[in-house]
Scaffold this active site. Sequence first.
Site, PDB file in Angstrom:
ATOM      1  N   GLU A 298      28.208 -86.344 104.091  1.00 50.29           N
ATOM      2  CA  GLU A 298      26.928 -85.819 103.596  1.00 50.29           C
ATOM      3  C   GLU A 298      26.494 -84.761 104.600  1.00 50.29           C
ATOM      4  OE1 GLU A 298      25.664 -86.664 100.800  1.00 50.29           O
ATOM      5  OE2 GLU A 298      26.847 -88.443 100.356  1.00 50.29           O
TER       6      GLU A 298
ATOM      7  N   CYS B 165      18.082 -81.978 105.088  1.00 48.82           N
ATOM      8  CA  CYS B 165      19.254 -81.326 104.499  1.00 48.82           C
ATOM      9  C   CYS B 165      18.901 -80.705 103.156  1.00 48.82           C
ATOM     10  CB  CYS B 165      20.377 -82.333 104.335  1.00 48.82           C
ATOM     11  SG  CYS B 165      19.837 -83.813 103.481  1.00 48.82           S
TER      12      CYS B 165
HETATM   13  P1  NAD Z   1      25.625 -83.514 114.044  1.00 47.76           P
HETATM   14  O1  NAD Z   1      26.804 -83.205 113.222  1.00 47.76           O
HETATM   15  O2  NAD Z   1      25.417 -82.741 115.282  1.00 47.76           O
HETATM   16  O3  NAD Z   1      25.646 -85.061 114.493  1.00 47.76           O
HETATM   17  C1  NAD Z   1      25.702 -86.110 113.566  1.00 47.76           C
HETATM   18  C2  NAD Z   1      26.339 -87.321 114.221  1.00 47.76           C
HETATM   19  O4  NAD Z   1      27.701 -87.060 114.507  1.00 47.76           O
HETATM   20  C3  NAD Z   1      25.701 -87.724 115.544  1.00 47.76           C
HETATM   21  O5  NAD Z   1      25.631 -89.121 115.600  1.00 47.76           O
HETATM   22  C4  NAD Z   1      26.687 -87.185 116.563  1.00 47.76           C
HETATM   23  O6  NAD Z   1      26.669 -87.851 117.801  1.00 47.76           O
HETATM   24  C5  NAD Z   1      27.991 -87.423 115.849  1.00 47.76           C
HETATM   25  N1  NAD Z   1      29.121 -86.600 116.303  1.00 47.76           N
HETATM   26  C6  NAD Z   1      29.084 -85.375 116.893  1.00 47.76           C
HETATM   27  N2  NAD Z   1      30.338 -84.937 117.118  1.00 47.76           N
HETATM   28  C7  NAD Z   1      31.173 -85.886 116.659  1.00 47.76           C
HETATM   29  C8  NAD Z   1      32.595 -86.017 116.583  1.00 47.76           C
HETATM   30  N3  NAD Z   1      33.401 -85.063 117.026  1.00 47.76           N
HETATM   31  N4  NAD Z   1      33.105 -87.131 116.029  1.00 47.76           N
HETATM   32  C9  NAD Z   1      32.307 -88.095 115.544  1.00 47.76           C
HETATM   33  N5  NAD Z   1      30.954 -88.049 115.586  1.00 47.76           N
HETATM   34  C10 NAD Z   1      30.402 -86.949 116.134  1.00 47.76           C
HETATM   35  O7  NAD Z   1      24.373 -83.404 113.068  1.00 47.76           O
HETATM   36  P2  NAD Z   1      22.823 -83.568 113.402  1.00 47.76           P
HETATM   37  O8  NAD Z   1      22.356 -82.378 114.155  1.00 47.76           O
HETATM   38  O9  NAD Z   1      22.576 -84.914 113.983  1.00 47.76           O
HETATM   39  O10 NAD Z   1      22.205 -83.559 111.934  1.00 47.76           O
HETATM   40  C11 NAD Z   1      21.760 -82.404 111.278  1.00 47.76           C
HETATM   41  C12 NAD Z   1      22.699 -82.050 110.153  1.00 47.76           C
HETATM   42  O11 NAD Z   1      22.829 -83.139 109.255  1.00 47.76           O
HETATM   43  C13 NAD Z   1      22.177 -80.904 109.304  1.00 47.76           C
HETATM   44  O12 NAD Z   1      23.207 -79.994 109.035  1.00 47.76           O
HETATM   45  C14 NAD Z   1      21.725 -81.583 108.012  1.00 47.76           C
HETATM   46  O13 NAD Z   1      21.732 -80.742 106.894  1.00 47.76           O
HETATM   47  C15 NAD Z   1      22.707 -82.698 107.915  1.00 47.76           C
HETATM   48  N6  NAD Z   1      22.191 -83.782 107.065  1.00 47.76           N
HETATM   49  C16 NAD Z   1      22.744 -83.985 105.834  1.00 47.76           C
HETATM   50  C17 NAD Z   1      22.239 -84.972 105.001  1.00 47.76           C
HETATM   51  C18 NAD Z   1      22.800 -85.204 103.618  1.00 47.76           C
HETATM   52  O14 NAD Z   1      22.474 -86.236 103.022  1.00 47.76           O
HETATM   53  N7  NAD Z   1      23.613 -84.323 103.064  1.00 47.76           N
HETATM   54  C19 NAD Z   1      21.175 -85.749 105.445  1.00 47.76           C
HETATM   55  C20 NAD Z   1      20.651 -85.510 106.691  1.00 47.76           C
HETATM   56  C21 NAD Z   1      21.165 -84.527 107.507  1.00 47.76           C
END
Ligand code: NAD
Length: 516
Positions: free
Chosen positions: A236, A270
């Site tokens: 997502e 998002c």
């Molecule tokens: P992010 O991708 O930076 O981090 C998300 C999670 O992934 C965190 O827990 C982080 O520690 C972890 N992570 C980071 N690198 C990783 C790796 N290499 N392997 C495994 N895990 C890893 O995202 P964010 O800044 O926390 O969230 C914002 C983003 O999320 C925005 O782009 C937003 O649009 C999206 N989002 C989407 C939805 C949806 O339902 N489509 C909902 C909420 C947020």
Amino acid sequence: MYMDLIISRNPRSGEVLKEIPKSPIQSLPLVFERASRAQALWSKLSVKKRAQKLLQLREVLCRKVDELAAVIHEENGKPVIEAYICEILPAIELLTYFSGIAPSKLKDKNIKLRNPLLRYRKSTLTYWPLGTVAVISPWNYPFFLAFGDIAVAVLTGNAVVFKPSEFSSQVGLKIQELFDEAGFPTDLVQTLCGEGDLGAAIIDQKPAKIFFTGSVRTGKAIMKQASQNLTPVTLELGGKDAMIVLPDADLDYASSAALWGGYTNSGQACASVERLIVHESIAKRFAELLKEKLTHLTPGVDLGVVTMDKQKQIYEEHLLDAREKGAEFICGGIMSGDRTRMIPTLVGGAAIENTKIYNEETFGPVIAMTTFRTVQEAIQKANNSPYGLLASVITSNLSLGEEVARELHVGSVMINEVLFSAGLPETPWGGLKDSGIGRKHAEMGLYEFVNVRHINRPVMNFFSFKSLWWFPYSENQREFFRAWIRLYQGGWFEKLANTPHFLWCLVKFLKGEPRL
Ligand code: NAD
């Protein structure tokens, strides 16, 4: 962050709320072993019993709602009311919906075989848990997104290794507390605090599936890593959601919809309205109304703060790019004096469609506005994006709204509403293109958490009758299958005309040489 600690901070004041020890990566094999043991016992309970447990969880959640909302508010910076509306209430709805449907939806399903020659057999689908799954979540809706995935995962008989965002670890630990207090078995849900390296190490442990919510960049990295073990993923990811305002729209209503859709959660959603595509005949008045309404939003009451410092760099980059390319700032466009907020921003003008603020996810209280002349042009502009999460259409003509909706390349369309369908558990949530893979919520979301096993068996045993396609291959057999294929050919008359030959071939074949 210090080496072995996650520092949970209040994003308004910068005050340290808690120092949380990072979960050691070397403990992961043990974490997964324990999860697997807990899952083996848990999955033996009936779905009905597991659903009852989910209702106990709902009870605990309802009792702890104020404590939870306070933690979300403190660590994330959103107003308490947004914690109620967009985090806790949808979670309660989700528990209610899934505990209600799971017992019937996860029952065995019989499939009637269509072909009359195969009616002596029957097929059944059985659903069974995946095993131990990983839930990796972001910080913007730190409670609902992770809690919902974990709840459906355990309802369907799985164990969960959960990694909250490093910017919402306290909320993550609160989720763990809720499951513990509701009496879920030890080790069934395990919350591990850490950064991206911990997330990557969790994936190396080969979870049965990864439920990831977060950025496109991380989503791609996760999918690449998961492919090494063919671990399935649901992703997502981000969005750049468009709202189309048709010329017949009620402008007061439309501007209020854009106001909430673009600026709730300070735009850190998002499915935020980030692009406004407004008919040229009403664009000026629409922008005036929206600008006027923005002046009534009170920081601290309606608007939270920027949760994550890193976001500010993206805002500044997008604002600078918009200025350099000659976009017109209708309001906002700067950070507040204490740099904890971005002043709600509306930006438009002739150059807007070439800017980053119009094309890339800003994830802040920003709307980029453009105009259109024909409905087809509006649809084309809305679809002209690498993302495909949600879109909205505002119109007085609901049939036209639906016609437009059917042309939009997104996972969900809301007519005369914005954003909130992510909180409707009975409807699927997810996107296409860069917005991700898979769906959560609804029946199809439930099935993301289970394996499907197809069992095909004879209605009763006829050992003297061996399947028509078994060895030995013969001329009679070839003729029979050729005649069978001919039955699909042409209209009813032709089919009828071919039937006697088919029956003759069948009899000849059955009377011929025995199957081996
Ligand atoms: P992010 O991708 O930076 O981090 C998300 C999670 O992934 C965190 O827990 C982080 O520690 C972890 N992570 C980071 N690198 C990783 C790796 N290499 N392997 C495994 N895990 C890893 O995202 P964010 O800044 O926390 O969230 C914002 C983003 O999320 C925005 O782009 C937003 O649009 C999206 N989002 C989407 C939805 C949806 O339902 N489509 C909902 C909420 C947020």
